[in-house]
Scaffold this active site. Structure first.
Site, PDB file in Angstrom:
ATOM      1  N   GLU A  74       4.646  -4.930   7.152  1.00  0.00           N
ATOM      2  CA  GLU A  74       3.890  -3.897   7.874  1.00  0.00           C
ATOM      3  C   GLU A  74       4.365  -3.715   9.307  1.00  0.00           C
ATOM      4  OE1 GLU A  74       2.511  -6.274   5.946  1.00  0.00           O
ATOM      5  OE2 GLU A  74       0.847  -5.436   4.764  1.00  0.00           O
ATOM      6  N   GLY A  81       0.676  -4.948   1.067  1.00  0.00           N
ATOM      7  CA  GLY A  81      -0.526  -5.005   0.237  1.00  0.00           C
ATOM      8  C   GLY A  81      -0.286  -5.663  -1.110  1.00  0.00           C
ATOM      9  N   GLU A 105      -0.665  -9.252  -0.407  1.00  0.00           N
ATOM     10  CA  GLU A 105      -2.096  -9.486  -0.146  1.00  0.00           C
ATOM     11  C   GLU A 105      -2.900  -9.471  -1.445  1.00  0.00           C
ATOM     12  OE1 GLU A 105      -2.156  -6.285   2.783  1.00  0.00           O
ATOM     13  OE2 GLU A 105      -2.807  -7.757   4.272  1.00  0.00           O
ATOM     14  N   ALA A 136       0.869  -1.174   0.000  1.00  0.00           N
ATOM     15  CA  ALA A 136       0.000   0.000   0.000  1.00  0.00           C
ATOM     16  C   ALA A 136       0.908   1.227   0.000  1.00  0.00           C
ATOM     17  CB  ALA A 136      -0.889  -0.005   1.234  1.00  0.00           C
TER      18      ALA A 136
HETATM   19  C1  HXC Z   1       5.025   4.389  -1.222  1.00  0.00           C
HETATM   20  C2  HXC Z   1       6.891   3.416  -2.117  1.00  0.00           C
HETATM   21  C3  HXC Z   1       6.554   2.168  -1.535  1.00  0.00           C
HETATM   22  C4  HXC Z   1       5.352   2.087  -0.771  1.00  0.00           C
HETATM   23  C5  HXC Z   1       8.397   1.926  -2.608  1.00  0.00           C
HETATM   24  N1  HXC Z   1       8.042   3.222  -2.768  1.00  0.00           N
HETATM   25  N2  HXC Z   1       7.501   1.267  -1.878  1.00  0.00           N
HETATM   26  N3  HXC Z   1       6.132   4.517  -1.951  1.00  0.00           N
HETATM   27  N4  HXC Z   1       4.615   3.229  -0.645  1.00  0.00           N
HETATM   28  N5  HXC Z   1       4.910   0.957  -0.229  1.00  0.00           N
HETATM   29  C6  HXC Z   1       8.749   4.260  -3.504  1.00  0.00           C
HETATM   30  C7  HXC Z   1       9.947   4.761  -2.729  1.00  0.00           C
HETATM   31  O1  HXC Z   1       9.542   5.742  -1.782  1.00  0.00           O
HETATM   32  C8  HXC Z   1      10.790   5.363  -3.834  1.00  0.00           C
HETATM   33  O2  HXC Z   1      10.254   6.619  -4.183  1.00  0.00           O
HETATM   34  C9  HXC Z   1      10.512   4.414  -5.005  1.00  0.00           C
HETATM   35  O3  HXC Z   1       9.290   3.758  -4.709  1.00  0.00           O
HETATM   36  C10 HXC Z   1      11.599   3.371  -5.174  1.00  0.00           C
HETATM   37  O4  HXC Z   1      11.783   2.691  -3.924  1.00  0.00           O
HETATM   38  P1  HXC Z   1      13.204   2.490  -3.200  1.00  0.00           P
HETATM   39  O5  HXC Z   1      12.939   2.252  -1.775  1.00  0.00           O
HETATM   40  O6  HXC Z   1      14.111   3.612  -3.552  1.00  0.00           O
HETATM   41  O7  HXC Z   1      13.710   1.171  -3.935  1.00  0.00           O
HETATM   42  P2  HXC Z   1      14.705   0.059  -3.357  1.00  0.00           P
HETATM   43  O8  HXC Z   1      15.845   0.704  -2.614  1.00  0.00           O
HETATM   44  O9  HXC Z   1      14.998  -0.823  -4.512  1.00  0.00           O
HETATM   45  O10 HXC Z   1      13.871  -0.758  -2.253  1.00  0.00           O
HETATM   46  C11 HXC Z   1      12.747  -1.532  -2.643  1.00  0.00           C
HETATM   47  C12 HXC Z   1      11.879  -1.908  -1.394  1.00  0.00           C
HETATM   48  C13 HXC Z   1      11.534  -0.617  -0.624  1.00  0.00           C
HETATM   49  C14 HXC Z   1      12.653  -2.867  -0.510  1.00  0.00           C
HETATM   50  C15 HXC Z   1      10.637  -2.604  -1.925  1.00  0.00           C
HETATM   51  O11 HXC Z   1      10.986   0.345  -1.538  1.00  0.00           O
HETATM   52  C16 HXC Z   1      10.541  -0.837   0.464  1.00  0.00           C
HETATM   53  O12 HXC Z   1      10.898  -1.310   1.516  1.00  0.00           O
HETATM   54  N6  HXC Z   1       9.280  -0.404   0.242  1.00  0.00           N
HETATM   55  C17 HXC Z   1       8.253  -0.453   1.238  1.00  0.00           C
HETATM   56  C18 HXC Z   1       7.790  -1.860   1.445  1.00  0.00           C
HETATM   57  C19 HXC Z   1       6.697  -1.923   2.514  1.00  0.00           C
HETATM   58  O13 HXC Z   1       6.932  -1.589   3.670  1.00  0.00           O
HETATM   59  N7  HXC Z   1       5.509  -2.338   2.109  1.00  0.00           N
HETATM   60  C20 HXC Z   1       4.385  -2.451   2.995  1.00  0.00           C
HETATM   61  C21 HXC Z   1       3.633  -1.179   3.011  1.00  0.00           C
HETATM   62  S1  HXC Z   1       2.331  -1.242   4.202  1.00  0.00           S
HETATM   63  P3  HXC Z   1      11.208   7.912  -4.354  1.00  0.00           P
HETATM   64  O14 HXC Z   1      10.217   9.002  -4.580  1.00  0.00           O
HETATM   65  O15 HXC Z   1      11.999   8.024  -3.096  1.00  0.00           O
HETATM   66  O16 HXC Z   1      12.032   7.563  -5.553  1.00  0.00           O
HETATM   67  C22 HXC Z   1       1.113  -2.073   3.464  1.00  0.00           C
HETATM   68  C23 HXC Z   1      -0.156  -2.201   4.262  1.00  0.00           C
HETATM   69  C24 HXC Z   1      -1.195  -2.940   3.540  1.00  0.00           C
HETATM   70  O17 HXC Z   1       1.239  -2.543   2.397  1.00  0.00           O
HETATM   71  C25 HXC Z   1      -2.461  -2.830   4.285  1.00  0.00           C
HETATM   72  C26 HXC Z   1      -3.642  -3.264   3.517  1.00  0.00           C
HETATM   73  C27 HXC Z   1      -3.794  -2.672   2.191  1.00  0.00           C
END
Ligand code: HXC
Length: 260
Positions: free
Chosen positions: A134, A111, A114, A68
């Site tokens: 998360e 997400g 999911e 998400a």
């Molecule tokens: C918003 C995101 C994002 C996310 C990545 N980006 N994941 N933006 N929400 N979930 C954006 C980053 O901010 C960045 O934007 C660009 O995408 C590239 O990501 P990087 O982090 O620079 O890439 P990398 O170093 O290759 O790392 C990849 C990654 C990391 C390991 C996947 O991006 C990451 O940890 N993302 C978050 C994963 C996460 O926590 N997901 C769960 C979210 S909570 P900029 O602008 O800086 O270039 C969730 C709740 C669900 O999903 C609930 C029900 C729906």
């Protein structure tokens, strides 16, 4: 093009496979509300299109979806979550009647994982990474990560994934039953479409009732499930496709299903 964050097309030799490609690459396909709305609207279109027998949802080589959109939800309050019905619209994917295959390359996190689990079958590319991170940002999965995951991998593995936020690779995911097959990255989409074409060749009515029956097993007792299955089996004798399918077998020819 009415969609901002996805590409919608029809593919397969008979153009009977609906293909939804998540298309927000700069954010690793982070699932904001507009993207989920795009998916929901695309599914509405594909479900009302009689020529479509199965659906594939995919991302790109780097990411299926990295979760998400954290930036979009970071400042939400509890009351906003309630009044907006935050993430309620995600259920559209799980409620799809036509079979849906997730073709996962790269990250399927939070997400994103999911979303893949809401699909009926998951195929993965060799570099796919699954996880529910998360917990690392102070919350828990909100769209099936604590519920669907345990049904496919069991309690200890689900707990470990949910409590550590650790990612698992494609091979591990296959071994634990989260995905059914793993392919080289560049073969994944072709193989997923091939699977969808195979399924799309069936009676759409039988597909829908088969899917519904399998899903009933996840939320009923064995006796209830068996009764539901038997009644659905009986119900199919009211369809032309049952007559056609069985006649074709007897006449040693291929069936020509009309989905009636
Ligand atoms: C918003 C995101 C994002 C996310 C990545 N980006 N994941 N933006 N929400 N979930 C954006 C980053 O901010 C960045 O934007 C660009 O995408 C590239 O990501 P990087 O982090 O620079 O890439 P990398 O170093 O290759 O790392 C990849 C990654 C990391 C390991 C996947 O991006 C990451 O940890 N993302 C978050 C994963 C996460 O926590 N997901 C769960 C979210 S909570 P900029 O602008 O800086 O270039 C969730 C709740 C669900 O999903 C609930 C029900 C729906």
């Amino acid at each position: 093009e009415p969609f901002e964050f996805i590409k919608l097309s029809k593919t397969g030799e008979k153009q009977n496979v609906g293909l939804i490609q998540l298309n927000r690459p700069k954010a690793l396909n982070a699932l904001n509300n507009a993207l989920i709305t795009d998916i929901a609207n695309a599914l509405d279109k594909l479900e009302s299109d009689k020529s479509v027998g199965a659906i594939v949802i995919t991302g790109n080589e780097k990411a299926f979806a990295a979760g998400a959109d954290i930036k979009e939800m970071a400042n939400k309050t509890f009351s906003q979550c309630i009044t907006e019905g935050f993430i309620e619209n995600w259920t559209r994917v799980a409620n799809t009647k036509k079979p849906v295959i997730a073709a996962v390359n790269g990250y399927a996190l939070g997400g994103g994982c999911e979303l893949a689990m809401m699909c009926d079958i998951i195929y993965a590319g060799e570099t796919a990474r699954f996880g529910q991170p998360e917990i690392l940002i102070g919350v828990i999965p909100g769209s099936g990560g604590t519920q669907r995951l345990i049904k496919s991998v069991g309690k200890s593995k689900a707990m470990e994934i949910v409590l550590t936020g650790n990612q698992i690779n494609a091979q591990e995911a296959e071994k634990m039953g989260l995905v059914s097959k793993v392919f080289p990255v560049d073969k994944l989409l072709d193989e997923s479409v091939k699977l969808a074409e195979k399924i799309a060749a069936n009676s759409q009515i039988a597909n829908a009732l088969a899917k519904e029956s399998v899903n009933v097993a996840l939320e009923s007792t064995l006796q209830e499930g068996l009764r539901f299955e038997r009644r659905m089996f009986h119900a199919l004798f009211a369809t032309k496709d049952q007559k056609e399918g069985m006649a074709a077998f007897v006449e040693k020819r291929k069936p020509n299903f009309t989905h009636e």
